[in-house]
Design a protein around this motif. Sequence first.
Motif, short mmCIF file in Angstrom:
data_model
loop_
_atom_site.label_atom_id
_atom_site.label_comp_id
_atom_site.label_asym_id
_atom_site.label_seq_id
_atom_site.Cartn_x
_atom_site.Cartn_y
_atom_site.Cartn_z
N LEU A 1 -25.72 50.68 26.08
CA LEU A 1 -25.89 51.19 24.72
C LEU A 1 -26.63 50.19 23.83
N HIS A 2 -26.33 48.89 24.01
CA HIS A 2 -27.08 47.88 23.26
C HIS A 2 -28.56 47.95 23.62
N SER A 3 -28.88 48.18 24.89
CA SER A 3 -30.30 48.21 25.26
C SER A 3 -30.97 49.45 24.69
N LEU A 4 -30.24 50.57 24.58
CA LEU A 4 -30.83 51.77 23.96
C LEU A 4 -31.02 51.54 22.46
N ASP A 5 -30.07 50.88 21.81
CA ASP A 5 -30.24 50.53 20.40
C ASP A 5 -31.50 49.66 20.24
N ALA A 6 -31.65 48.68 21.13
CA ALA A 6 -32.79 47.76 21.04
C ALA A 6 -34.10 48.50 21.29
N ALA A 7 -34.08 49.51 22.15
CA ALA A 7 -35.29 50.28 22.45
C ALA A 7 -35.64 51.22 21.30
N GLY A 8 -34.71 51.40 20.37
CA GLY A 8 -34.99 52.23 19.19
C GLY A 8 -35.01 53.72 19.47
N VAL A 9 -34.25 54.19 20.46
CA VAL A 9 -34.23 55.64 20.73
C VAL A 9 -33.63 56.37 19.52
N GLU A 10 -34.02 57.64 19.38
CA GLU A 10 -33.51 58.42 18.24
C GLU A 10 -32.22 59.14 18.55
N ARG A 11 -32.03 59.48 19.83
CA ARG A 11 -30.82 60.20 20.25
C ARG A 11 -30.35 59.63 21.58
#
Length: 327
Positions: A293-303
């Motif tokens: 989840l931290h890596s998805l936050d860092a990737a800036g995904v919208e959903r």
Amino acid sequence: MDPNLPAAESIERAAALVRAGRLVAFPTETVYGLGANALDAEAVARIFHVKGRPPNNPLIVHVADEQRARAVVAEWPEAARRLAGRFWPGPLSLVVAKGERVPAVVTAGGATVAVRVPAHPVARALIEAAGVPIAAPSANPSNRVSATRAEHVLAGLEGRVDLILDAGPTSGGLESTVLDLTRRPPRLLRPGLISRRQIEEALGSPLEMSAPSKAQANVPLPSPGMLPRHYAPAAPLDCVSQGWPAVRALTEQSIGVGWLAMPGDPAEHLPGLVRIEMPGEAAPYSAQLYAALHSLDAAGVERIVVTLPPDGEDWAAVHNRLARMRS
Ligand code: TXA
Ligand code: MG
């Protein structure tokens, strides 16, 4: 540092900071904690400030062993003795009547205190060297995903922590089980890596389960870790039994999607999709969930779309956290 060989000099430096009323982030076997001297009310108040944590959410006090736990509580019931003997050091926090030495800020003004003896060698070395009990919530801004690596602590709290002891990723990945022993039967406030079944076996009697409850302003909360939305990533998150159709529909609308897929989910590439394949077993899934989840936050995904993992006792803590990340 090597998680199994705490570097003495760094530990001593961290311990000196704790004794001086400063904040030190350190690894435990569950997640990284943001620690302060639990007997120093000002230092503990700083934890709340740095995290943006509501003052009605009490902290867990980390101690070196059962004897040290007994020094911060008013009574140590038979159930506590039994569970400490069986599961400490380890990821189980026991809520009991608070001792007089513990400042009110630690327990959010309440009459009970949560205590635990962590198993991580670095956490143990720090507590020993500091010579004081250490109050520590997870080392993340309030309501965000807990930190399982030093990088996550930095991402959330850089500039607000005096020192981070970096021993790499934590092994457990989800926060400790929290059990309220002031009630009869004991009440499971937060499921974790020590399962309900393990505790019931050790006690020889059933637990009461805590239902997630809504927060009310200015009312001391039974356990805010049980609030409906608590451990949330930045992007809205949905859990679905079939991830692929949801992911495809979102990417077709040009929405950047992060997908926590299960083994066997389609691996086709779609524009704007960041796909992370999670492990099919509960223990490695737990260990990797927050980092994913931290890596998805860092990737800036919208959903974020999560393919729901299987049901079953082993997955109870994972389902509990996922349920409270949902938008
Ligand atoms: O694994 C863990 O427990 C990590 C590591 C650092 O030890 N700590 C952690 O702390 O997750 P925190 O503050 O993020 O979560 C503590 C949970 C919260 O849900 C809090 O409300 C509950 O424990 N809690 C603490 N003291 C309590 C008390 N006296 N009565 C009821 N719930 C309590
Ligand atoms: Mg937390």
